[in-house]
Design a protein around this motif. Sequence first.
Motif, PDB file in Angstrom:
ATOM      1  N   LEU A   3       0.810  -1.216   0.000  1.00  0.00           N
ATOM      2  CA  LEU A   3       0.000   0.000   0.000  1.00  0.00           C
ATOM      3  C   LEU A   3       0.848   1.273   0.000  1.00  0.00           C
ATOM      4  O   LEU A   3       0.410   2.312  -0.456  1.00  0.00           O
ATOM      5  CB  LEU A   3      -0.920   0.011   1.221  1.00  0.00           C
ATOM      6  CG  LEU A   3      -2.000  -1.068   1.243  1.00  0.00           C
ATOM      7  CD1 LEU A   3      -2.741  -1.026   2.555  1.00  0.00           C
ATOM      8  CD2 LEU A   3      -2.956  -0.903   0.088  1.00  0.00           C
ATOM      9  N   LEU A   4       2.047   1.182   0.536  1.00  0.00           N
ATOM     10  CA  LEU A   4       2.891   2.356   0.652  1.00  0.00           C
ATOM     11  C   LEU A   4       3.882   2.501  -0.498  1.00  0.00           C
ATOM     12  O   LEU A   4       4.675   3.440  -0.506  1.00  0.00           O
ATOM     13  CB  LEU A   4       3.655   2.317   1.974  1.00  0.00           C
ATOM     14  CG  LEU A   4       2.790   2.329   3.231  1.00  0.00           C
ATOM     15  CD1 LEU A   4       3.642   2.176   4.461  1.00  0.00           C
ATOM     16  CD2 LEU A   4       1.969   3.595   3.302  1.00  0.00           C
ATOM     17  N   GLY A   5       3.887   1.624  -1.419  1.00  0.00           N
ATOM     18  CA  GLY A   5       4.818   1.712  -2.539  1.00  0.00           C
ATOM     19  C   GLY A   5       6.101   0.950  -2.260  1.00  0.00           C
ATOM     20  O   GLY A   5       6.210   0.174  -1.325  1.00  0.00           O
ATOM     21  N   LYS A   6       7.095   1.180  -3.094  1.00  0.00           N
ATOM     22  CA  LYS A   6       8.365   0.480  -2.980  1.00  0.00           C
ATOM     23  C   LYS A   6       9.188   1.030  -1.821  1.00  0.00           C
ATOM     24  O   LYS A   6       9.231   2.236  -1.591  1.00  0.00           O
ATOM     25  CB  LYS A   6       9.150   0.652  -4.286  1.00  0.00           C
ATOM     26  CG  LYS A   6      10.408  -0.145  -4.339  1.00  0.00           C
ATOM     27  CD  LYS A   6      11.081   0.010  -5.684  1.00  0.00           C
ATOM     28  CE  LYS A   6      12.362  -0.783  -5.685  1.00  0.00           C
ATOM     29  NZ  LYS A   6      13.084  -0.697  -6.918  1.00  0.00           N
ATOM     30  N   LYS A   7       9.840   0.135  -1.099  1.00  0.00           N
ATOM     31  CA  LYS A   7      10.687   0.542   0.011  1.00  0.00           C
ATOM     32  C   LYS A   7      12.109   0.765  -0.496  1.00  0.00           C
ATOM     33  O   LYS A   7      12.658  -0.055  -1.221  1.00  0.00           O
ATOM     34  CB  LYS A   7      10.709  -0.533   1.098  1.00  0.00           C
ATOM     35  CG  LYS A   7       9.406  -0.686   1.821  1.00  0.00           C
ATOM     36  CD  LYS A   7       9.533  -1.717   2.912  1.00  0.00           C
ATOM     37  CE  LYS A   7       8.227  -1.863   3.641  1.00  0.00           C
ATOM     38  NZ  LYS A   7       8.297  -2.877   4.689  1.00  0.00           N
TER      39      LYS A   7
END
Length: 59
Positions: A3-7
């Motif tokens: 949900l937060l995108g790529k780390k």
Amino acid sequence: MSLLGKKFNGAIARPMWPFYVSGLVVLYGVNSMANAMMLSDEHKNDPRNQLTRNKPAAH
């Protein structure tokens, strides 16, 4: 799928250490100045002064 995108693994604390140290120096300075002003002659008899509020009565 996140949900937060790529780390991205990146250093956070290492490049920010000068800001942390300067923040501590500023807070120490503000605290020292506040204590000095509370002990000054102008504010020594102020009833809101926390350093002189709860002193025991002398016998």
